[in-house]
Write a protein that holds these residues in place. Structure first.
Motif, PDB file in Angstrom:
ATOM      1  N   GLY A 216      32.062  25.245 -53.334  1.00  0.00           N
ATOM      2  CA  GLY A 216      31.604  24.844 -52.014  1.00  0.00           C
ATOM      3  C   GLY A 216      30.218  25.639 -51.673  1.00  0.00           C
ATOM      4  N   ASN A 217      29.500  25.690 -52.509  1.00  0.00           N
ATOM      5  CA  ASN A 217      28.003  26.487 -52.165  1.00  0.00           C
ATOM      6  C   ASN A 217      27.007  25.413 -51.911  1.00  0.00           C
ATOM      7  N   LEU A 218      26.523  25.214 -50.681  1.00  0.00           N
ATOM      8  CA  LEU A 218      25.495  24.516 -50.667  1.00  0.00           C
ATOM      9  C   LEU A 218      24.228  25.027 -50.487  1.00  0.00           C
ATOM     10  N   HIS A 219      22.867  24.595 -51.006  1.00  0.00           N
ATOM     11  CA  HIS A 219      21.693  24.616 -50.676  1.00  0.00           C
ATOM     12  C   HIS A 219      21.083  23.805 -49.509  1.00  0.00           C
ATOM     13  N   SER A 220      21.499  24.406 -48.460  1.00  0.00           N
ATOM     14  CA  SER A 220      21.095  23.260 -47.356  1.00  0.00           C
ATOM     15  C   SER A 220      19.504  23.719 -47.092  1.00  0.00           C
ATOM     16  N   THR A 221      18.507  22.727 -47.078  1.00  0.00           N
ATOM     17  CA  THR A 221      17.175  22.827 -47.278  1.00  0.00           C
ATOM     18  C   THR A 221      16.327  21.940 -46.254  1.00  0.00           C
ATOM     19  N   PHE A 222      15.507  22.748 -45.729  1.00  0.00           N
ATOM     20  CA  PHE A 222      14.512  21.921 -44.935  1.00  0.00           C
ATOM     21  C   PHE A 222      13.123  21.721 -45.535  1.00  0.00           C
ATOM     22  N   MET A 223      12.411  20.768 -45.551  1.00  0.00           N
ATOM     23  CA  MET A 223      11.345  20.653 -46.459  1.00  0.00           C
ATOM     24  C   MET A 223      10.063  21.011 -45.520  1.00  0.00           C
ATOM     25  N   VAL A 224       9.204  21.869 -45.663  1.00  0.00           N
ATOM     26  CA  VAL A 224       8.147  22.109 -44.744  1.00  0.00           C
ATOM     27  C   VAL A 224       6.800  22.704 -45.582  1.00  0.00           C
ATOM     28  N   ALA A 225       5.693  22.179 -44.974  1.00  0.00           N
ATOM     29  CA  ALA A 225       4.343  22.961 -45.814  1.00  0.00           C
ATOM     30  C   ALA A 225       4.293  24.197 -45.445  1.00  0.00           C
ATOM     31  N   ARG A 226       4.021  25.040 -46.443  1.00  0.00           N
ATOM     32  CA  ARG A 226       3.916  26.664 -46.268  1.00  0.00           C
ATOM     33  C   ARG A 226       2.957  27.018 -45.125  1.00  0.00           C
ATOM     34  N   ASP A 227       1.943  26.197 -44.874  1.00  0.00           N
ATOM     35  CA  ASP A 227       1.094  26.613 -43.709  1.00  0.00           C
ATOM     36  C   ASP A 227       1.222  26.194 -42.554  1.00  0.00           C
ATOM     37  N   ASP A 228       2.311  25.302 -42.421  1.00  0.00           N
ATOM     38  CA  ASP A 228       2.633  24.808 -41.142  1.00  0.00           C
ATOM     39  C   ASP A 228       3.559  25.527 -40.244  1.00  0.00           C
ATOM     40  N   GLU A 229       2.871  26.612 -39.468  1.00  0.00           N
ATOM     41  CA  GLU A 229       3.407  27.509 -38.765  1.00  0.00           C
ATOM     42  C   GLU A 229       4.610  26.929 -37.826  1.00  0.00           C
ATOM     43  N   GLU A 230       4.243  25.803 -37.118  1.00  0.00           N
ATOM     44  CA  GLU A 230       5.140  25.200 -36.193  1.00  0.00           C
ATOM     45  C   GLU A 230       6.467  24.669 -36.796  1.00  0.00           C
ATOM     46  N   ARG A 231       6.249  24.032 -38.037  1.00  0.00           N
ATOM     47  CA  ARG A 231       7.511  23.478 -38.457  1.00  0.00           C
ATOM     48  C   ARG A 231       8.311  24.448 -39.161  1.00  0.00           C
ATOM     49  N   LEU A 232       7.604  25.343 -39.810  1.00  0.00           N
ATOM     50  CA  LEU A 232       8.281  26.643 -40.385  1.00  0.00           C
ATOM     51  C   LEU A 232       9.028  27.199 -39.211  1.00  0.00           C
TER      52      LEU A 232
ATOM     53  N   VAL B 186      12.160  19.844 -55.053  1.00  0.00           N
ATOM     54  CA  VAL B 186      12.544  19.734 -53.565  1.00  0.00           C
ATOM     55  C   VAL B 186      11.358  20.319 -52.886  1.00  0.00           C
ATOM     56  N   GLY B 187      10.939  21.621 -53.464  1.00  0.00           N
ATOM     57  CA  GLY B 187       9.934  22.368 -52.904  1.00  0.00           C
ATOM     58  C   GLY B 187       8.599  21.788 -52.758  1.00  0.00           C
ATOM     59  N   ALA B 188       8.400  20.906 -53.922  1.00  0.00           N
ATOM     60  CA  ALA B 188       7.123  20.106 -54.287  1.00  0.00           C
ATOM     61  C   ALA B 188       6.861  19.079 -53.038  1.00  0.00           C
ATOM     62  N   GLN B 189       7.902  18.831 -52.456  1.00  0.00           N
ATOM     63  CA  GLN B 189       7.756  17.667 -51.563  1.00  0.00           C
ATOM     64  C   GLN B 189       6.791  17.847 -50.474  1.00  0.00           C
ATOM     65  N   ARG B 190       6.933  18.906 -49.728  1.00  0.00           N
ATOM     66  CA  ARG B 190       5.928  19.422 -48.859  1.00  0.00           C
ATOM     67  C   ARG B 190       5.176  20.659 -48.789  1.00  0.00           C
ATOM     68  N   GLY B 191       5.358  21.328 -50.392  1.00  0.00           N
ATOM     69  CA  GLY B 191       4.679  22.392 -50.573  1.00  0.00           C
ATOM     70  C   GLY B 191       5.310  23.806 -50.363  1.00  0.00           C
ATOM     71  N   GLY B 192       6.392  23.724 -49.440  1.00  0.00           N
ATOM     72  CA  GLY B 192       7.444  24.721 -49.301  1.00  0.00           C
ATOM     73  C   GLY B 192       8.600  24.384 -48.843  1.00  0.00           C
ATOM     74  N   LYS B 193       9.602  25.050 -48.579  1.00  0.00           N
ATOM     75  CA  LYS B 193      11.183  24.804 -48.027  1.00  0.00           C
ATOM     76  C   LYS B 193      11.645  26.225 -47.368  1.00  0.00           C
ATOM     77  N   VAL B 194      12.551  25.862 -46.463  1.00  0.00           N
ATOM     78  CA  VAL B 194      13.386  26.865 -46.096  1.00  0.00           C
ATOM     79  C   VAL B 194      14.781  26.473 -46.651  1.00  0.00           C
ATOM     80  N   SER B 195      15.410  27.120 -47.548  1.00  0.00           N
ATOM     81  CA  SER B 195      16.600  26.805 -48.197  1.00  0.00           C
ATOM     82  C   SER B 195      17.803  27.676 -48.206  1.00  0.00           C
ATOM     83  N   GLU B 196      18.673  27.572 -47.744  1.00  0.00           N
ATOM     84  CA  GLU B 196      19.973  28.664 -47.491  1.00  0.00           C
ATOM     85  C   GLU B 196      20.967  28.250 -48.441  1.00  0.00           C
ATOM     86  N   ASP B 197      22.090  29.198 -48.755  1.00  0.00           N
ATOM     87  CA  ASP B 197      23.047  28.994 -49.504  1.00  0.00           C
ATOM     88  C   ASP B 197      24.452  29.498 -48.892  1.00  0.00           C
TER      89      ASP B 197
END
Ligand SMILES: Cc1cc2nc3c(=O)[nH]c(=O)nc-3n(C[C@H](O)[C@H](O)[C@H](O)COP(=O)(O)OP(=O)(O)OC[C@H]3O[C@@H](n4cnc5c(N)ncnc54)[C@H](O)[C@@H]3O)c2cc1C
Length: 470
Positions: free
Chosen positions: A372-388, A326-337
């Motif tokens: 009931g434990n989800l890894h809710s994840t948003f895929m973003v490039a690690r150098d894309d400040e705006e999307r991060l 999942v992280g490889a899709q955009r190069g980074g991710k914001v993933s919660e649990d």
């Protein structure tokens, strides 16, 4: 003079890292642009050396940040603005192992995989199986109370710890519990240290409880058209009283990211995967597998239930690689649990997708459905400040969703720096205050991993570097 120079008065020179310190300034959250700064990195070899470092830090008012394998998803091991990073990797001895008594005592820096391997080679099982096991350490697992797919049947790391040796301020070694299976003599200090993310003490060794390994374990992977059908299947497994060892899910976009390497490929139209495991005696596991097949086949597009060891291993290897895929899709991710009550799982999965869509972010979730434990994840490039920044805002809404559904902001990764300030959302003021009071009792100067776990949203004055630095 410098912190490094002064530490040489309490530590042998080989315990103070001079080159390669940059590897100790980030963890898995580097993909979210998070990296810190330290005045020194030390790698002690004994609990006594750990105690001397903490005593020195206490005397000189210098923060100390304990570090395990650096695989954390909450930024807990990242130094914010200076201080001493204390890595436990050289404390990697197995102090004792009694297979016939189902127990071992290991130092904090022993990797999770080593503990599991040692148990397995002796016909035993250490059930907790967090995904980065070759890198993560048992001390880090205890400090975060890590979970994993098989926590569903057997519980998270803390359930397998019978004793701890830890160094606490102002620099003393304490032992709570030990090679004993029951102990109600005092307040449960062991449980306070478990999951404390390095804010109350530095774990230097642990006594672990083990189980005889199951004779057989068979996974069943069932594909469904969408979230409703998949969550219906999860509810049916529970409702049928099937005591499976693991009960995992992947939603459609996660399958889109990681499905390419699914053993033997995905069936057409797969929009949700439920992955369960039947274990036990050879006969018991076979019986449970067949019941599981019955239950999971209802409404399924396709069901795969391998019985060969190599295919089973390939399936679990694939599951372990999901986060990386999942992280490889955009190069980074914001993933919660986040965690929600089981009957709210579908709402949480759909809610995550809705939040991501509103923020214009590629979004997915997967996780430990039975817990009931989800890894809710948003895929973003690690150098894309705006999307991060958008992803961080979306993550904030995910926490709000978890609490609204009666859940928690973290089921296994901990709070660290990334979720600072979120506790007040989950608990009332007195519960939050009690946390602060406990912290003061253990660490009156607030020097152990400051800014983490129970810190306020603004980070109590700390503002670490954001963005990637060499
Ligand atoms: C691919 C991948 C998959 C993962 N899958 C899972 C999963 O299934 N379940 C899960 O729970 N987590 C998972 N994680 C997250 C991570 O592996 C766990 O949180 C793990 O327990 C962290 O251990 P660590 O040794 O790397 O600790 P670190 O990241 O180094 O530290 C984590 C926290 O613990 C503190 N700490 C570390 N060691 C000590 C010590 N000896 N004493 C006191 N405090 C200490 C640190 O200060 C920090 O706050 C995954 C991570 C990756 C990269």
């Amino acid at each position: 003079m410098t912190v490094v120079h002064d530490l040489a008065s309490v530590l042998p020179s080989e315990s103070i890292l001079v080159d390669g310190t940059s590897a100790y300034l980030a963890d898995e959250t580097e993909g979210r642009g998070f990296r810190g700064r330290a005045d020194a990195v030390v790698l002690p070899s004994t609990a006594d050396e750990v105690a001397r470092v903490l005593a020195w830090c206490y005397e000189h008012d210098v923060p100390l940040i304990p570090r395990g394998g650096g695989t954390g998803y909450a930024g807990g091991a990242v130094p914010l603005d200076g201080g001493v990073v204390l890595g436990l990797e050289r404390m990697a001895r197995v102090r004792s192992f009694d297979p016939l008594l189902w127990r071992m005592c290991v130092e904090a820096g022993v990797t999770t995989a080593t503990v599991r391997r040692l148990a397995r080679e002796n016909g035993l099982q250490f059930p907790p199986d967090p995904g980065a096991s070759e890198q993560s350490q048992i001390g880090g697992n205890i400090a975060t109370n890590a979970g994993g797919p098989h926590a569903f049947k057997n519980g998270v790391t803390g359930a397998w710890v019978t004793g701890l040796e830890a160094v606490v301020p102002p620099g003393e070694i304490v032992t709570v519990g030990g090679p004993i299976r029951k102990d109600v003599a005092g307040y449960d200090l062991k449980s306070l240290l478990i999951g404390s993310e390095g804010t109350l003490g530095i774990i230097t060794a642990a006594w672990l409880r083990l189980l005889p390994a199951p004779e057989a374990a068979f996974p069943v992977a069932a594909f469904y058209a969408g979230v409703a059908e998949g969550c219906g299947a999860i509810q049916r497994v529970m409702g049928s009283g099937l005591q499976v060892a693991a009960l995992e899910y992947l939603d459609g976009p996660t399958l889109g990211a990681a499905g390419g390497s699914f053993p033997e490929g995905l069936p057409d139209g797969a929009g949700f995967l439920v992955l369960a495991e039947a274990d036990g005696s050879a006969e018991g596991a076979e019986g449970l597998r067949s019941e599981l097949l019955d239950v999971l086949s209802q409404e399924a597009l396709s069901v795969r239930a391998p019985t060969e060891a190599a295919t089973i291993a390939a399936l679990w290897r694939w599951r372990e690689g999901v986060s990386i895929a999942v992280g490889a899709q955009r190069g980074g991710k914001v993933s919660e649990d986040i965690v929600v009550p089981l009957d709210r799982l579908q709402e949480a999965i759909e809610g995550t997708l809705e939040i991501g869509e509103r923020h214009g972010l590629p979004t997915c979730s997967w996780g430990h459905a039975g817990d009931g434990n989800l890894h809710s994840t948003f895929m973003v490039a690690r150098d894309d400040e705006e999307r991060l920044a958008r992803a961080e805002a979306a993550a904030d809404e995910v926490f709000e969703l978890a609490v609204r559904l009666g859940g928690s902001i973290s089921g296994e990764h901990g709070v660290g720096w990334m979720k600072r300030g979120q506790l007040a959302r989950q608990w009332g003021p007195r519960a939050v205050e009690l946390h602060a009071e406990i912290k003061r009792v253990f660490d009156p100067k607030g020097l152990l991993n400051p800014g983490k776990k129970i810190a306020a949203a603004e980070g109590e004055g700390f503002e670490p570097s954001r963005g990637l630095h060499p």
